[in-house]
Write a protein that holds these residues in place. Structure first.
Motif, short mmCIF file in Angstrom:
data_model
loop_
_atom_site.label_atom_id
_atom_site.label_comp_id
_atom_site.label_asym_id
_atom_site.label_seq_id
_atom_site.Cartn_x
_atom_site.Cartn_y
_atom_site.Cartn_z
N TYR A 84 -9.16 3.88 3.34
CA TYR A 84 -8.12 3.58 2.49
C TYR A 84 -9.09 4.01 0.41
CZ TYR A 84 -4.37 3.07 -1.33
OH TYR A 84 -3.37 2.99 -2.30
N GLY A 88 -5.52 4.86 6.64
CA GLY A 88 -6.66 3.68 6.00
C GLY A 88 -5.30 2.74 5.47
N GLY A 89 -4.50 3.27 4.79
CA GLY A 89 -4.11 1.73 3.87
C GLY A 89 -3.38 1.85 4.88
N CYS A 90 -2.38 2.40 6.09
CA CYS A 90 -0.67 1.93 7.22
C CYS A 90 -1.78 0.50 7.37
CB CYS A 90 -0.64 3.06 7.90
SG CYS A 90 -1.42 3.62 8.89
N PHE A 115 0.80 -1.59 -0.08
CA PHE A 115 0.23 -0.02 0.40
C PHE A 115 0.61 1.50 -0.60
CE2 PHE A 115 -3.67 -2.92 0.70
CZ PHE A 115 -4.63 -2.00 0.32
N LEU A 155 -9.37 -0.46 4.95
CA LEU A 155 -9.50 -0.62 4.10
C LEU A 155 -10.19 0.18 3.04
CD1 LEU A 155 -7.82 -4.59 3.15
CD2 LEU A 155 -7.05 -2.45 3.09
N SER A 207 -9.33 7.10 -1.41
CA SER A 207 -8.68 7.77 -2.91
C SER A 207 -9.47 8.12 -3.47
CB SER A 207 -8.42 5.95 -3.17
OG SER A 207 -7.26 5.45 -2.16
N SER A 227 1.26 3.84 -3.42
CA SER A 227 0.35 4.79 -3.06
C SER A 227 1.40 6.01 -3.49
CB SER A 227 -0.22 5.37 -1.49
OG SER A 227 -1.42 3.86 -1.42
N GLN A 266 -6.44 8.63 2.94
CA GLN A 266 -5.65 8.23 2.28
C GLN A 266 -4.49 7.27 3.92
OE1 GLN A 266 -3.37 8.27 -0.97
NE2 GLN A 266 -4.45 6.51 -1.94
N GLY A 285 -7.47 -1.16 -3.75
CA GLY A 285 -7.89 -1.09 -2.00
C GLY A 285 -8.94 -2.24 -1.86
#
Length: 384
Positions: A72, A98-100, A8, A69, A76, A12, A95, A161
């Motif tokens: 994310y 969420g992604g982490c 991710f 997710l 996005s 990103s 974003q 995602g």
């Protein structure tokens, strides 16, 4: 599946890099304003990981991952629809938050399933993704930018995602051990983090690996200016240099996986830390006297980045080895500290000036030296 979750951050970050000048032009802002979309993502990565660890220890690995997710995906789409630069900067922060979740949970799942030695081999395997993403993501982003515009890049990230969300729901088992922490609230969470920060060996491994990787972020920040502006490398050729260094990281991580069949993770880490110091010193000598010009600089950078294939997976596995009941919180703290160090190293490259390659080289060398000294002082005496 875990490789996709680990990806991710590089997806990103690297996929939209070719579009930064276009984003600045579309919004009518200075390039520096567009670069804040990158800085806000780093800050979000550092902040968000601290949240998911305690949640993963209390509720299991999958529920926080579902939430992250979903955040994310929505963020996005918000990036794709951003009406101005300020909105895009804010959406990039969300974003990252969420992604982490994918990064924190993937590391915790590996720790749940394997011992320290095997975990180091699995993390080395996952670094295939971490190495491939910086090669493939900018190329894909450049093609999407040329044919569909920068907003489509974020739509693709939202679909990425969504595919990860479905895969996790369908195939990822719950791996949280029965003895994992189950108490909630701010007080218990802070006590867990305080306990981790008081664990000298854990912190030694985390900061050693974190400083070594911070040198890589100094390279990512400074190398476009150094190669393209100072050494007059064409932009398309810079992409090949960037990819070559990523290949070095991939190769070394797979060599590390083989070496772990014969040597302990601690032995490999100790020797790799010594190599980063020597490579950092060589980098400063080249940058100071311009000895060997561009080829010498490129070789030293390649060596430093390749050394991360030996330091990163082993430091991570050793840091998490004794954290079974609090693996989620430990994984989160590792990410927060390491992305915090990465943000500082990136800022230092910019603050030290841009008249030569020395600021970038100096930050990289300092990171390598600190990685060695911290490991030696906080861990080395106990392990040797």
């Amino acid at each position: 599946m875990l490789g996709a979750l680990i990806a991710f951050a590089p997806m990103s970050i690297d996929m939209y890099l070719p579009s930064l000048p276009t984003i600045a032009a579309d919004f009518g802002v200075e390039p520096a304003a567009a670069q804040w979309t990158l800085a806000s993502f780093f800050i979000g990565m550092a902040f968000g990981q601290a949240v998911y660890g305690p949640l993963a220890d209390r509720y299991g690995r999958k529920p926080p991952l579902y939430g992250g997710l979903l955040v994310y995906i929505v963020a996005s789409l918000g990036c794709a629809l951003a009406p101005n630069a300020t909105a895009l900067i804010a959406a990039r922060f969300v974003q990252a938050v969420g992604g982490c979740a994918g990064i924190v949970i993937a590391r915790a799942v590996v720790r749940d399933r394997f011992d320290a030695q095997t975990s180091a081999r699995v993390y080395s395997l996952l670094m295939l993704v971490m190495g491939l993403a910086p090669i493939l993501a900018p190329l894909l982003g450049g093609w999407v930018l040329a044919f569909a515009g920068w907003r489509t890049i974020f739509i693709i990230l939202a679909l990425f995602g969504l595919s990860c969300l479905f895969t996790v729901w369908r195939y990822l088992p719950e791996t949280r051990p029965p003895a994992a922490l189950s108490t909630g609230g701010i007080g218990p969470t802070l006590r867990v983090y305080a306990g981790l920060l008081g664990d000298r060996a854990f912190l030694g491994y985390v900061l050693s690996g974190g400083f070594a990787q911070a040198g890589m972020f100094a390279y990512i920040t400074g190398s476009p200016h150094v190669f393209i502006e100072l050494y007059k490398v064409p932009a398309h050729a810079y992409g090949w240099l960037f990819g070559l260094n990523a290949l070095g990281l991939i190769a070394s991580s797979q060599i590390n996986r083989r070496l772990l069949l014969r040597y302990t993770a601690e032995t490999i880490l100790r020797r790799a830390n010594r190599a980063t110091v020597l490579l950092g010193l060589a980098l400063i000598l080249v940058a100071t006297g311009d000895w060997g010009g561009l080829p010498a600089l490129a070789i030293c950078l390649f060596g430093y980045l390749a050394s991360l294939g030996f330091t990163a997976p082993n430091a991570l596995a050793l840091a998490l080895a004794q954290q079974g009941p609090r693996a989620g919180s430990a994984s989160a703290l590792i990410g927060t500290l390491q992305f915090g160090l990465a943000t500082v190293s990136s800022m230092m490259v910019g603050l030290l000036g841009a008249d030569s390659a020395l600021p970038m080289a100096g930050v990289i060398a300092s990171c390598g030296l600190l990685a060695y000294l911290i490991h030696r002082a906080w861990v080395g005496d106990e392990k040797e």
